[in-house]
Design a protein around this motif. Structure first.
Motif, PDB file in Angstrom:
ATOM      1  N   ASP A 176       0.847  -1.189   0.000  1.00 48.71           N
ATOM      2  CA  ASP A 176       0.000   0.000   0.000  1.00 48.71           C
ATOM      3  C   ASP A 176       0.888   1.246   0.000  1.00 48.71           C
ATOM      4  N   GLU A 177       0.939   1.939  -1.149  1.00 47.10           N
ATOM      5  CA  GLU A 177       1.851   3.082  -1.295  1.00 47.10           C
ATOM      6  C   GLU A 177       1.579   4.189  -0.284  1.00 47.10           C
ATOM      7  N   GLU A 178       0.318   4.489  -0.022  1.00 44.16           N
ATOM      8  CA  GLU A 178      -0.017   5.532   0.951  1.00 44.16           C
ATOM      9  C   GLU A 178       0.437   5.135   2.355  1.00 44.16           C
ATOM     10  N   ALA A 179       0.233   3.878   2.717  1.00 42.09           N
ATOM     11  CA  ALA A 179       0.657   3.394   4.030  1.00 42.09           C
ATOM     12  C   ALA A 179       2.178   3.424   4.144  1.00 42.09           C
ATOM     13  N   ILE A 180       2.866   3.067   3.074  1.00 40.69           N
ATOM     14  CA  ILE A 180       4.330   3.089   3.079  1.00 40.69           C
ATOM     15  C   ILE A 180       4.825   4.518   3.303  1.00 40.69           C
ATOM     16  N   LYS A 181       4.241   5.491   2.623  1.00 41.99           N
ATOM     17  CA  LYS A 181       4.644   6.890   2.804  1.00 41.99           C
ATOM     18  C   LYS A 181       4.444   7.321   4.256  1.00 41.99           C
ATOM     19  N   LYS A 182       3.312   6.963   4.816  1.00 44.73           N
ATOM     20  CA  LYS A 182       3.002   7.311   6.209  1.00 44.73           C
ATOM     21  C   LYS A 182       3.990   6.622   7.167  1.00 44.73           C
ATOM     22  N   ASN A 183       4.250   5.364   6.921  1.00 45.62           N
ATOM     23  CA  ASN A 183       5.174   4.599   7.780  1.00 45.62           C
ATOM     24  C   ASN A 183       6.605   5.111   7.661  1.00 45.62           C
ATOM     25  N   MET A 184       7.001   5.510   6.458  1.00 46.62           N
ATOM     26  CA  MET A 184       8.353   6.047   6.283  1.00 46.62           C
ATOM     27  C   MET A 184       8.506   7.395   6.982  1.00 46.62           C
ATOM     28  N   LYS A 185       7.438   8.152   7.113  1.00 42.64           N
ATOM     29  CA  LYS A 185       7.493   9.391   7.900  1.00 42.64           C
ATOM     30  C   LYS A 185       7.776   9.068   9.364  1.00 42.64           C
ATOM     31  N   VAL A 186       7.214   7.975   9.849  1.00 43.03           N
ATOM     32  CA  VAL A 186       7.486   7.536  11.225  1.00 43.03           C
ATOM     33  C   VAL A 186       8.960   7.130  11.338  1.00 43.03           C
ATOM     34  N   TYR A 187       9.435   6.317  10.393  1.00 40.73           N
ATOM     35  CA  TYR A 187      10.838   5.883  10.385  1.00 40.73           C
ATOM     36  C   TYR A 187      11.770   7.098  10.361  1.00 40.73           C
ATOM     37  N   GLU A 188      11.513   8.019   9.436  1.00 42.95           N
ATOM     38  CA  GLU A 188      12.355   9.207   9.305  1.00 42.95           C
ATOM     39  C   GLU A 188      12.270  10.095  10.543  1.00 42.95           C
ATOM     40  N   GLY A 189      11.095  10.167  11.152  1.00 38.04           N
ATOM     41  CA  GLY A 189      10.948  10.944  12.389  1.00 38.04           C
ATOM     42  C   GLY A 189      11.835  10.411  13.494  1.00 38.04           C
ATOM     43  N   TYR A 190      11.890   9.096  13.604  1.00 39.10           N
ATOM     44  CA  TYR A 190      12.783   8.486  14.601  1.00 39.10           C
ATOM     45  C   TYR A 190      14.251   8.650  14.193  1.00 39.10           C
ATOM     46  N   PHE A 191      14.524   8.617  12.898  1.00 41.00           N
ATOM     47  CA  PHE A 191      15.887   8.860  12.417  1.00 41.00           C
ATOM     48  C   PHE A 191      16.346  10.250  12.852  1.00 41.00           C
ATOM     49  N   TYR A 192      15.515  11.260  12.601  1.00 41.30           N
ATOM     50  CA  TYR A 192      15.878  12.624  12.985  1.00 41.30           C
ATOM     51  C   TYR A 192      15.990  12.763  14.506  1.00 41.30           C
ATOM     52  N   GLY A 193      15.080  12.150  15.224  1.00 42.74           N
ATOM     53  CA  GLY A 193      15.149  12.194  16.686  1.00 42.74           C
ATOM     54  C   GLY A 193      16.397  11.522  17.214  1.00 42.74           C
ATOM     55  N   GLY A 194      16.742  10.372  16.619  1.00 44.15           N
ATOM     56  CA  GLY A 194      17.955   9.663  17.016  1.00 44.15           C
ATOM     57  C   GLY A 194      19.215  10.429  16.666  1.00 44.15           C
ATOM     58  N   LEU A 195      19.226  11.091  15.491  1.00 42.04           N
ATOM     59  CA  LEU A 195      20.376  11.921  15.111  1.00 42.04           C
ATOM     60  C   LEU A 195      20.596  13.036  16.129  1.00 42.04           C
ATOM     61  N   LYS A 196      19.514  13.697  16.509  1.00 47.95           N
ATOM     62  CA  LYS A 196      19.614  14.787  17.489  1.00 47.95           C
ATOM     63  C   LYS A 196      20.140  14.255  18.818  1.00 47.95           C
TER      64      LYS A 196
END
Length: 182
Positions: free
Chosen positions: A116-136
């Motif tokens: 599901d492309e829409e679900a993947i986009k939404k889930n990748m925002k979660v992944y990237e959000g944790y990536f940015y949080g972890g980087l900080k």
């Protein structure tokens, strides 16, 4: 498919990533100019930072500083680590508590939303959000306030001791061999 394209990191998070990772200009090794590097490659940060972000509940849902700095990870590096990235992605989708999803919804998100492309986009925002949080989190821990070799060694030691305590690594009552044989 997940994890098969270039990744672009922008703004302050690109600055954080560069400060934590060895870059092509770091010719003398990890301690170029007195600044230690935690990761050899950006892809290493892209795999570890989201796990730490998720573990410590550090997620950036909206980037407030678009900034002008940029860093990138080529698709070849992403594809080369695709199986690890998929595993990390699934772990994050299963353990993410900040989204407020039920256990069943998290399981569906981790294993059933792959087409599901829409679900993947939404889930990748979660992944990237944790990536940015972890980087900080990593930047604040290992770059801010580290100016000497002793500072860096002390930060590494403090981090490992705190991580061990936070995860109660020595407090595990169940024998791992017993768990495996069940």
């Amino acid at each position: 498919m997940l994890f098969d394209t270039d990744v672009s990191i922008k703004g302050i998070y690109a600055t954080y990533c560069k400060a934590l990772c060895k870059t092509p200009t770091d010719k003398a090794g990890p301690n170029e100019g007195g600044q230690f590097k935690i990761f050899k490659r950006y892809i290493d940060a892209y795999m570890i930072a989201p796990l730490l972000g998720c573990l410590y509940g550090q997620r950036v849902d909206e980037i407030s500083d678009p900034g002008s700095d940029s860093a990138g990870i080529m698709a070849a590096a992403i594809i080369g680590e695709q199986s690890k990235l998929m595993y990390i992605y699934r772990v994050i989708m299963l353990t993410d508590k900040l989204s407020g999803l039920s256990e069943e919804e998290r399981i569906n998100r981790a294993f059933r939303d792959d087409t599901d492309e829409e679900a993947i986009k939404k889930n990748m925002k979660v992944y990237e959000g944790y990536f940015y949080g972890g980087l900080k989190l990593l930047y604040d821990t290992f770059v801010e306030g580290c100016t000497t070799d002793d500072d860096y060694v002390a930060k590494i030691n403090d981090y490992v001791v705190a991580f061990k305590k936070d995860q109660e690594i020595d407090e595990i009552d169940t024998d791992i061999d017993t768990l495996i044989s069940q």
